[in-house]
Design a protein around this motif. Structure first.
Motif: not given
Length: 457
Positions: A377-395
């Motif tokens: 579903g779209e909600a989980e997709r958006e959660a994954l993409l938000a997690a990718a952005e947070a991971y990238a910012d931290a890296a």
């Protein structure tokens, strides 16, 4: 774009990609384009003629005449379009399994239509804004013979024919029952090579292997190289616009390694090389060694070709571009992928006596890992993409990684990289990683994938 993705539109034939849909696409193309004449070709798929008939009917319905080329590789259709100055529709699903088919749209310059042109056609398609002509203004169609021969001659005159012939190479060729079976054997024989083949009978069932030229489908090619003592193995996809290689030992050559070897022979200081955001470190190394720029695009040949055109219009020299899947582009030849031509250019690298394994050895010391993070579903997709952005910012903040966000989030560490991007066809976010060792690549991919999965647990 909803309809046209990274390389045309595809689907299971007669289910997702129906004759009715193909007819509507053709009507949209004929309405938006100003030309009154089009070419139509197809690969060997069983549903090719059915869909070709629908495309020809749709074009005729809006007043366009149609040159029907029959079974021709995609680069052969593109060569015909450029030579005749007419746009074209290629009926193909490229590397997809036999049940699939699709449509690629080509301009009168022989280049796949850029993104902005596809968007205009898609708008007309979705809005059903089709031109309608009177019965006595409908287009006609004609069968055209000789498109394959014209294409073969173009390839022959575009490479160092005598130099390749003098090398007396043996080529093991696997065109995978696709359209390249009608042309590539002739190309390499007329270049003076001894040619041995497997899966070289045009057959839309693809009985010998699936159309995608990946190692798990190419065991027969490896055996043929060894049995025939060939200098190199060459394999194509279903429409013949890609080439992948096996070395003289019958071992697969990573597509990114062959791309890097071809690039190293082309690139000079000040040049620009275009590739997708999942580009291998191998090509990064080549560009850095040559003092050339590497320009990254979203994944897909359409995006790469569009960017080449933009850079050349700005006065940049782009000698080579493409992806590590065998889809290499030599813009000086044509801004398109051409499997037979790519193969011939690799033969030039062997013409002075170097073994295929030696040619790619400098670019063969990276390991690649790919894992998927599935969502529902779209909600989980958006959660994954938000997690990718947070991971990238931290890296970038903590590890000093370089960040590219043109298609997902790519983190560069100098000796390795990792990328997270959503699939365009499946409910997954794909995580790619590359490093000098498989352990390092696996660590990067698993760490990022774990962060993504944690966001939806």
């Amino acid at each position: 774009m909803q309809v046209f993705g990274s390389s045309g539109t595809r689907g299971v034939a007669n289910e997702e990609l129906t004759p009715a849909f193909a007819l509507r696409v053709a009507r949209a193309v004929g309405t938006v384009r100003e030309e009154s004449r089009f070419a139509v070709g197809r690969d060997t798929r069983l549903t090719g003629r059915m869909l070709e008939n629908a495309v020809a009917s749709g074009l005729a319905a809006v007043g366009a005449d149609v040159d029907r080329l029959g079974v021709v590789p995609t680069p052969g259709v593109q060569a015909y379009a450029a030579d005749e100055g007419v746009p074209a529709v290629m009926v193909t699903a490229s590397h997809n399994p036999a049940a699939y088919n699709g449509l690629k749209l080509v301009g009168p310059d022989g280049v796949e239509l850029p993104v902005e042109a596809l968007e205009r056609i898609e708008e007309a398609l979705l809005g059903e804004a089709f031109e309608a002509v009177a019965w006595d203004r409908t287009g006609t169609d004609r069968a055209v013979d000789g498109a394959n021969r014209r294409y073969v001659e173009l390839v022959l005159e575009s490479v160092e024919r005598e130099r390749i012939a003098d090398a007396e190479l043996t080529v093991a060729l696997d065109p995978g029952h696709g359209a390249g079976a009608l042309t590539s054997p002739d190309v390499y024989r007329e270049l003076g090579c001894r040619v041995v083949t497997v899966n070289a009978q045009p057959d839309g069932h693809f009985p010998g292997r699936d159309p995608e030229p990946v190692p798990e489908n190419l065991d027969a090619l490896g055996r043929l190289v060894r049995a025939s003592d060939a200098d190199v193995g060459i394999a194509h996809d279903g429409d013949g616009d890609r080439a992948v290689f096996y070395d003289e030992r019958g071992e697969p050559i990573d597509g990114s390694a062959s791309f890097a070897a071809l690039a190293a022979a082309e690139v000079e200081a000040g040049d620009t090389v275009v590739s997708a955001v999942n580009v291998s470190q191998r090509l990064v190394d080549v560009c850095e060694a040559a003092n050339a720029e590497l320009d990254l695009t979203p994944i897909g040949s359409t995006r790469i070709m569009t960017r080449i055109g933009q850079l050349e219009a700005e006065g940049e020299r782009v000698p080579i571009a493409g992806e590590g899947n065998g889809g290499v582009i030599f813009p000086g030849y044509r801004i398109s992928r051409d499997g037979a031509y790519i193969g011939a250019r690799f033969l030039e690298l062997l013409a002075d006596g170097a073994a295929a394994s030696d040619v790619v050895a400098p670019y063969d010391d990276y390991a690649n890992v790919r894992v998927n993070a599935e969502y529902d579903g779209e909600a989980e997709r958006e959660a994954l993409l938000a997690a990718a952005e947070a991971y990238a910012d931290a890296a970038t903040a903590d590890d000093g990684a370089g960040l590219t966000t043109i298609d997902g989030h790519r983190l560069d560490y100098g000796d390795a990289w990792v990328l997270a991007r959503p699939s365009g066809t499946e409910p997954v976010v794909r995580v790619y990683a590359e490093a000098r060792t498989e352990a390092r690549a696996g660590e990067l991919a698993d760490d990022l994938a774990a962060a993504l999965r944690a966001a939806i647990e």
